[in-house]
Design a protein around this motif. Structure first.
Motif, PDB file in Angstrom:
ATOM      1  N   LEU A 133      -4.662  -7.856 -13.828  1.00  0.00           N
ATOM      2  CA  LEU A 133      -3.320  -7.391 -14.172  1.00  0.00           C
ATOM      3  C   LEU A 133      -3.212  -6.943 -15.632  1.00  0.00           C
ATOM      4  N   LYS A 134      -4.006  -7.533 -16.517  1.00  0.00           N
ATOM      5  CA  LYS A 134      -4.028  -7.077 -17.912  1.00  0.00           C
ATOM      6  C   LYS A 134      -4.653  -5.691 -18.007  1.00  0.00           C
ATOM      7  N   GLU A 172      -0.626  -1.941 -12.921  1.00  0.00           N
ATOM      8  CA  GLU A 172      -0.049  -1.302 -11.733  1.00  0.00           C
ATOM      9  C   GLU A 172      -0.645  -1.828 -10.428  1.00  0.00           C
ATOM     10  N   THR A 173      -1.569  -2.771 -10.503  1.00  0.00           N
ATOM     11  CA  THR A 173      -2.225  -3.292  -9.302  1.00  0.00           C
ATOM     12  C   THR A 173      -1.191  -3.867  -8.333  1.00  0.00           C
ATOM     13  N   ALA A 174      -1.234  -3.366  -7.089  1.00  0.00           N
ATOM     14  CA  ALA A 174      -0.296  -3.808  -6.059  1.00  0.00           C
ATOM     15  C   ALA A 174      -1.006  -4.524  -4.901  1.00  0.00           C
ATOM     16  N   HIS A 175      -2.339  -4.413  -4.855  1.00  0.00           N
ATOM     17  CA  HIS A 175      -3.100  -5.031  -3.762  1.00  0.00           C
ATOM     18  C   HIS A 175      -4.462  -5.463  -4.283  1.00  0.00           C
ATOM     19  N   PHE A 212       1.423  -8.859  -6.152  1.00  0.00           N
ATOM     20  CA  PHE A 212       0.508  -8.020  -5.380  1.00  0.00           C
ATOM     21  C   PHE A 212       0.271  -8.640  -4.011  1.00  0.00           C
ATOM     22  N   SER A 213      -0.130  -7.781  -3.073  1.00  0.00           N
ATOM     23  CA  SER A 213      -0.525  -8.291  -1.760  1.00  0.00           C
ATOM     24  C   SER A 213      -2.002  -8.679  -1.839  1.00  0.00           C
ATOM     25  N   LEU A 214      -2.392  -9.530  -0.936  1.00  0.00           N
ATOM     26  CA  LEU A 214      -3.725 -10.105  -0.987  1.00  0.00           C
ATOM     27  C   LEU A 214      -4.393  -9.969   0.378  1.00  0.00           C
ATOM     28  N   GLY A 215      -5.644  -9.505   0.387  1.00  0.00           N
ATOM     29  CA  GLY A 215      -6.400  -9.383   1.630  1.00  0.00           C
ATOM     30  C   GLY A 215      -7.768 -10.021   1.492  1.00  0.00           C
ATOM     31  N   PHE A 216      -8.356 -10.420   2.606  1.00  0.00           N
ATOM     32  CA  PHE A 216      -9.675 -11.045   2.631  1.00  0.00           C
ATOM     33  C   PHE A 216     -10.534 -10.368   3.694  1.00  0.00           C
TER      34      PHE A 216
END
Length: 184
Positions: free
Chosen positions: A123-124, A128-131, A160-164
Motif C-alpha cells: 500500500l505504501k 491504489e491497490t484494490a486487490h 482491498f479484496s483478497l484472493g488465494f
C-alpha cells in the motif's frame, strides 16, 4: 525449491558461518524429503528412512537441520530409527515450532513473517491497490499459511479484496494472474 531466495540465502549463510567456526572440513548434504504427488504416509517415511540409512549409515550425520513443517515432522517422527545420535535444529514459523515436541538437546530457529507488513509495504508503494492475490499451493503447510494470511489481513478488507490460489491448478493460476487489473 532450493534455488528460491527464502531457502537458498539462509542455507548458504548457515553453511558459511558453520564452516568458519569449525576448522575441520564439513560435508553438507541437502535432502528434499518431499514425494511429488504423494501425500505423506508411513510407507513413504519408511522408504526415506531406508534411503538415508543406506546412503549415510556408515558415516551418520552429526547434525540434522530440518527446514519447514514436512522436514521437521519427518525428523521428529523418524530420528530414533534413523540417526538417534544426531543433534537437531528445526527451522520454521513460530506457530509451527510451538506444536512440536523438542528434546532438551534440540534447537529451534523461529522465523516470523508478517502478512500485514507485506500489505503495508504494498500500500505504501502502490496506494491504489484494490486487490491482492496470495499465491500458495495446496500442501498442508501452505493451507496453514493461507489461514494465517487471511486472519492477519482481515482488518484490511475495507482497503482491498483478497484472493488465494490454494484450490487452483497451475494453469488456473496462470489465467488468473494474466487477468489481474493494474490495481492488483
Amino acid at each position: 525449491d532450493e534455488s528460491a531466495a527464502p531457502y537458498f540465502r539462509p542455507t548458504q549463510e548457515f553453511k558459511k558461518n558453520l564452516q568458519q567456526r569449525f576448522p575441520d572440513p564439513i560435508a553438507f548434504q541437502d535432502i528434499d524429503i518431499r514425494q511429488k504427488g504423494i501425500k505423506p504416509q508411513e510407507n513413504v517415511d519408511k522408504s526415506i528412512v531406508q534411503l538415508l540409512l543406506s546412503r549415510y549409515g556408515d558415516i551418520p550425520p552429526q547434525l540434522v537441520v530440518a527446514i519447514g513443517p514436512p522436514a521437521i515432522n519427518f525428523w521428529v517422527n523418524n530420528r530414533d530409527s534413523t540417526f538417534p545420535g544426531a543433534l537437531f535444529v528445526a527451522m520454521a514459523r513460530e506457530s509451527i515450532l510451538e506444536a512440536i515436541s523438542l528434546r532438551p538437546t534440540d534447537a529451534a530457529v523461529a522465523t516470523r513473517f508478517s502478512f500485514t507488513g507485506v500489505a503495508e509495504n504494498i500500500l505504501k508503494l502502490r496506494p491504489e491497490t484494490a486487490h491482492i492475490l496470495v499465491v500458495f499451493g495446496d500442501s498442508p503447510s501452505e493451507r496453514v499459511l493461507s489461514a494465517a494470511a487471511l486472519q492477519e489481513l482481515a482488518p484490511y478488507t475495507d482497503r482491498f479484496s483478497l484472493g488465494f490460489t490454494n484450490d487452483m491448478a497451475i494453469h488456473e493460476i496462470q489465467e488468473k494472474v494474466a487477468q489481474l487489473t493494474p490495481d492488483s
